[in-house]
Design an enzyme around this catalytic site. Structure first.
Site, PDB file in Angstrom:
ATOM      1  N   TYR A  77       0.828  -1.209   0.000  1.00 34.30           N
ATOM      2  CA  TYR A  77       0.000   0.000   0.000  1.00 34.30           C
ATOM      3  C   TYR A  77       0.868   1.268   0.000  1.00 34.30           C
ATOM      4  O   TYR A  77       1.869   1.356   0.721  1.00 34.30           O
ATOM      5  CB  TYR A  77      -0.927   0.006   1.229  1.00 34.30           C
ATOM      6  CG  TYR A  77      -1.642   1.325   1.346  1.00 34.30           C
ATOM      7  CD1 TYR A  77      -2.682   1.648   0.479  1.00 34.30           C
ATOM      8  CD2 TYR A  77      -1.218   2.289   2.260  1.00 34.30           C
ATOM      9  CE1 TYR A  77      -3.297   2.889   0.538  1.00 34.30           C
ATOM     10  CE2 TYR A  77      -1.823   3.535   2.328  1.00 34.30           C
ATOM     11  CZ  TYR A  77      -2.864   3.826   1.456  1.00 34.30           C
ATOM     12  OH  TYR A  77      -3.453   5.064   1.510  1.00 34.30           O
ATOM     13  N   GLY A  78       0.418   2.269  -0.767  1.00 37.33           N
ATOM     14  CA  GLY A  78       1.170   3.514  -0.970  1.00 37.33           C
ATOM     15  C   GLY A  78       1.903   4.053   0.247  1.00 37.33           C
ATOM     16  O   GLY A  78       3.122   4.167   0.258  1.00 37.33           O
ATOM     17  N   GLY A  79       1.152   4.388   1.296  1.00 34.06           N
ATOM     18  CA  GLY A  79       1.761   5.027   2.471  1.00 34.06           C
ATOM     19  C   GLY A  79       2.747   4.134   3.193  1.00 34.06           C
ATOM     20  O   GLY A  79       3.590   4.606   3.963  1.00 34.06           O
TER      21      GLY A  79
ATOM     22  N   HIS B  18       2.948  17.901   6.756  1.00 36.30           N
ATOM     23  CA  HIS B  18       1.853  17.221   6.042  1.00 36.30           C
ATOM     24  C   HIS B  18       0.882  18.297   5.548  1.00 36.30           C
ATOM     25  O   HIS B  18      -0.211  18.458   6.094  1.00 36.30           O
ATOM     26  CB  HIS B  18       1.176  16.257   7.027  1.00 36.30           C
ATOM     27  CG  HIS B  18       0.215  15.303   6.403  1.00 36.30           C
ATOM     28  ND1 HIS B  18      -0.836  14.745   7.093  1.00 36.30           N
ATOM     29  CD2 HIS B  18       0.145  14.779   5.170  1.00 36.30           C
ATOM     30  CE1 HIS B  18      -1.515  13.939   6.304  1.00 36.30           C
ATOM     31  NE2 HIS B  18      -0.933  13.947   5.124  1.00 36.30           N
TER      32      HIS B  18
ATOM     33  N   ASP C  78      -0.048  17.350  -0.550  1.00 40.94           N
ATOM     34  CA  ASP C  78       0.118  16.479   0.622  1.00 40.94           C
ATOM     35  C   ASP C  78       1.319  16.818   1.504  1.00 40.94           C
ATOM     36  O   ASP C  78       1.238  16.649   2.715  1.00 40.94           O
ATOM     37  CB  ASP C  78       0.223  15.021   0.163  1.00 40.94           C
ATOM     38  CG  ASP C  78       0.030  14.027   1.292  1.00 40.94           C
ATOM     39  OD1 ASP C  78      -0.846  14.253   2.135  1.00 40.94           O
ATOM     40  OD2 ASP C  78       0.781  13.026   1.345  1.00 40.94           O
TER      41      ASP C  78
ATOM     42  N   SER D 180      -9.746   3.853  -1.577  1.00 43.09           N
ATOM     43  CA  SER D 180      -9.201   3.601  -2.922  1.00 43.09           C
ATOM     44  C   SER D 180      -8.535   4.885  -3.421  1.00 43.09           C
ATOM     45  O   SER D 180      -8.903   5.993  -3.011  1.00 43.09           O
ATOM     46  CB  SER D 180     -10.304   3.142  -3.872  1.00 43.09           C
ATOM     47  OG  SER D 180     -11.389   4.035  -3.849  1.00 43.09           O
ATOM     48  N   ARG D 181      -7.557   4.722  -4.284  1.00 43.79           N
ATOM     49  CA  ARG D 181      -6.673   5.851  -4.614  1.00 43.79           C
ATOM     50  C   ARG D 181      -6.441   5.974  -6.108  1.00 43.79           C
ATOM     51  O   ARG D 181      -6.594   5.009  -6.867  1.00 43.79           O
ATOM     52  CB  ARG D 181      -5.305   5.618  -3.951  1.00 43.79           C
ATOM     53  CG  ARG D 181      -5.342   5.559  -2.432  1.00 43.79           C
ATOM     54  CD  ARG D 181      -5.404   6.929  -1.849  1.00 43.79           C
ATOM     55  NE  ARG D 181      -5.492   6.942  -0.406  1.00 43.79           N
ATOM     56  CZ  ARG D 181      -4.917   7.886   0.356  1.00 43.79           C
ATOM     57  NH1 ARG D 181      -4.216   8.854  -0.173  1.00 43.79           N
ATOM     58  NH2 ARG D 181      -5.080   7.862   1.662  1.00 43.79           N
TER      59      ARG D 181
HETATM   60  C1  OXD Z   1      -2.233   9.876   3.730  1.00 42.84           C
HETATM   61  C2  OXD Z   1      -1.889   9.992   2.291  1.00 42.84           C
HETATM   62  O1  OXD Z   1      -2.603   8.780   4.192  1.00 42.84           O
HETATM   63  O2  OXD Z   1      -1.563  11.112   1.873  1.00 42.84           O
HETATM   64  O3  OXD Z   1      -2.125  10.882   4.437  1.00 42.84           O
HETATM   65  O4  OXD Z   1      -1.914   8.993   1.565  1.00 42.84           O
HETATM   66 MN    MN Z   2      -1.335  12.578   3.436  1.00 38.93          MN
END
Ligand code: OXD
Ligand code: MN
Length: 590
Positions: free
Chosen positions: A205-207, A234, A285, A374-375
């Site tokens: 997963y991305g993060g 952030h 972000d 979902s992203r």
């Molecule tokens: C988060 C993201 O979880 O930017 O903050 O993906």
């Molecule tokens: Mn974020």
């Protein structure tokens, strides 16, 4: 391993050595050094289509776009499995899970041992920020996931130019990642800020897996920034231009999935557009800021793409995001329509055919078709509002910093901090309801200082002290504001229309920055006089006016007692100046 031999005589010797060491531990079948080229990307995409990692979407409506379905147990960040491994436990602070570095390394070594057998090991050099910016920093991620490589290519400046900068600078963050067997019981995201190292196992997963993002650009970078005199935050960064052509830049911190992408790409209401107002996007972000020679804070967006939350993204909420997603995008865990277009809740009235797990969608089951987290991954350059200033090596000067949370009650639409110290308290006291961006319960109110609870790589008490330290004699610091787009009425409905109408609040902030309007002074800060906010065309009930623009002394008295208790959790490391500020406000609330 022939590619490695080519580099072995160069200044990249230490990097080559590390890659070999990792290869000895993980035993991949092949090693591939990523150059970031189109040809490399095309080959990876083809291979991922062949093995089912990517599914091609409708080429007519979404050219060169793909769907990835993750393991259903691997859909979000895992805060309970994320550790900061400093020598002293107190340096990580009560805000982080901590493990002794030696123990963490032992544990990770046993997970990584042999984990890449039968797989390709990709070496991904990347740069966070414009390649030629003094504010940028590089890293190298070793991963066994082609999906991670394809995403890193969109999210960072990846490949040959980054490797050239690493060769020049000689320094970089080392990130090691393997998806392992995706077993949540064998999943850890470890940070070693003192050695500028990250190790992530068991998630794609991305993060958790795109190590340039949260792991490097926030956790490791915040630690680095503390010792080097800058801030890794952030925050989105947007540009705002008024009809006279004056430009300002605003940085805004909101917890995950609380609308940073929407605000960064805001399209102003019709009247504003007619009058000549314009919003441009620098980032959605992450923001790295440092004081410039003129005493102002200058910011860059270290990322090159958006990894945005799909659900709720629509023509109404974020037309710029939708326009960005028309081509060359990767979608993760969205649903698809019967003609193979990506779909998610809130997009439009169509009913999708297949849900995020790949099953036929049953409308009557009452479950979302797309995963709530979902992203989409897409290059920032595809966004119509993307600003060329995002590529400026010097960064952009910040006029206002905005903090905001998801608060159904108590917190008004907007207020301004009295000064920098009060602004730091406003950020430190931020609370918000949890969202689907991390595993665990959704909708639970928690303190999320500066929206950095999951991302600060060191003790929050030291982090607040670092923020306070920017208040120097020659500093020209931004004004600090707090917003709440999520206030609800007694009937449970949102009181503020949000999205494009948030422009009205940004305009008021700029009037304050320019000293054009005064305010209502209250113990919690400066609230707008309602007549100073342009509400033309917005219908607000009496309840909305009172709750959005008023303040509830009794409620804030309780809130400040709870903020005091929260600061005390950090013990003697908590800066006195912040505690004094909290006490002074608590006193003035009576
Ligand atoms: C988060 C993201 O979880 O930017 O903050 O993906
Ligand atoms: Mn974020």
């Amino acid at each position: 391993m022939t590619d490695i031999a080519q580099n072995s005589q160069s200044k990249l010797e230490a990097l080559n050595q590390w890659v070999l060491e990792v290869a000895r531990l993980t035993r991949p079948d092949r090693i591939h050094w990523c150059d970031g080229s189109d040809a490399e990307n095309e080959a990876l995409i083809q291979a991922m289509q062949a093995d089912g990692t990517l599914i091609k979407l409708n080429e007519d409506t979404h050219p060169n776009s793909y769907l990835h379905r993750s393991h259903p147990d691997d859909v979000a960040r895992v805060e309970h499995l994320t550790f900061v491994c400093t020598t002293n436990r107190d340096d990580a602070g009560p805000n982080n899970h901590w493990m002794a570095p030696e123990l963490a390394r032992q544990q990770m070594d046993s997970l990584f041992e042999g984990c890449m057998e039968g797989r390709t090991m990709y070496v991904v050099p990347y740069c966070m920020g414009p390649i030629d910016s003094p504010l940028s920093r590089c890293g190298v991620e070793i991963t066994d996931s082609a999906y991670v490589v394809a995403n890193m290519r969109i999210m960072t400046r990846m490949g040959a130019p980054a490797l050239a900068r690493i060769e020049r600078d000689g320094s970089y963050v080392k990130g090691l990642h393997s998806t392992g067997d995706l077993n949540p019981d064998r999943r850890f995201i470890m940070h070693f800020p003192e050695e500028l190292e990250i190790q992530s196992f068991g998630s794609g997963y991305g993060g958790n897996a795109l190590l340039g993002k949260k792991c490097h650009a926030l956790r490791i970078a915040s630690h680095q920034a503390q010792s080097e005199g800058w801030l890794a935050e952030h925050m989105l960064i947007l540009g705002i231009e008024n009809p006279k052509g004056d430009k300002h830049y605003i940085a805004a911190a909101f917890p995950s999935a609380c609308g940073k992408t929407n605000l960064a790409m805001l399209i102003p209401p019709e009247g504003y557009v007619r009058d000549g107002w314009k919003i441009t996007t620098i980032g959605d972000d992450i923001c790295w800021m440092r004081p410039g020679a003129d005493g102002r804070l200058y910011a860059i967006n270290p990322e090159a793409g958006f990894f945005g939350v799909a659900p709720g993204t629509s023509e109404k909420s974020n037309p710029n995001a939708l326009a960005s997603l028309q081509r060359d995008a990767i979608f993760t865990n969205v649903a698809v329509t019967d003609d193979n277009q990506p779909w998610w809740e809130g997009l439009d009235k169509r009913v999708p055919a297949i849900d995020w797990r790949g099953n036929v969608y049953d409308f009557n089951a009452g479950k979302p078709a797309a995963h709530p987290n979902s992203r989409f991954t897409v290059s920032a350059k595809q966004c119509p509002s993307y600003s060329p200033m995002a590529e400026d090596p010097q960064g952009v000067p910040i006029s206002a910093i905005v903090f905001g949370g998801r608060r159904a009650s108590l917190v008004p639409l907007v207020f301004e901090a009295r000064d920098w110290t009060h602004g730091v308290l406003v950020g430190a006291a931020m609370g918000s309801e949890t969202t689907a961006a991390a595993t665990g319960a959704v909708g639970v109110m928690r303190r999320d200082p500066m929206a950095m609870k999951p991302f600060c790589g060191y003790n929050f008490a030291d982090y607040f002290a670092h923020w306070l330290s920017f208040d120097q004699a020659n500093a020209k610091l931004p004004k600090v504001f707090h917003v709440n787009w999520f206030r609800k009425g007694d009937a449970g409905d949102f009181l503020w229309p949000g999205f494009g109408d948030n422009m009205r609040v940004l305009e008021w902030m700029l009037k304050r920055v320019a000293g054009e309007v005064d305010s209502q002074e209250t113990p919690i800060g400066h609230l707008p006089k309602i007549e100073d906010v342009n509400l033309e065309g917005v219908e607000l009930s009496q309840e909305a006016r009172e709750k959005l623009f008023g303040y509830d002394r009794e409620g804030w008295r309780h809130e400040f007692a709870s903020i005091g208790e929260y600061l005390d959790e950090y013990g003697p490391r908590m800066p006195e100046a912040l505690k004094d500020e909290q006490k002074a406000t608590a006193r003035s609330l009576g």
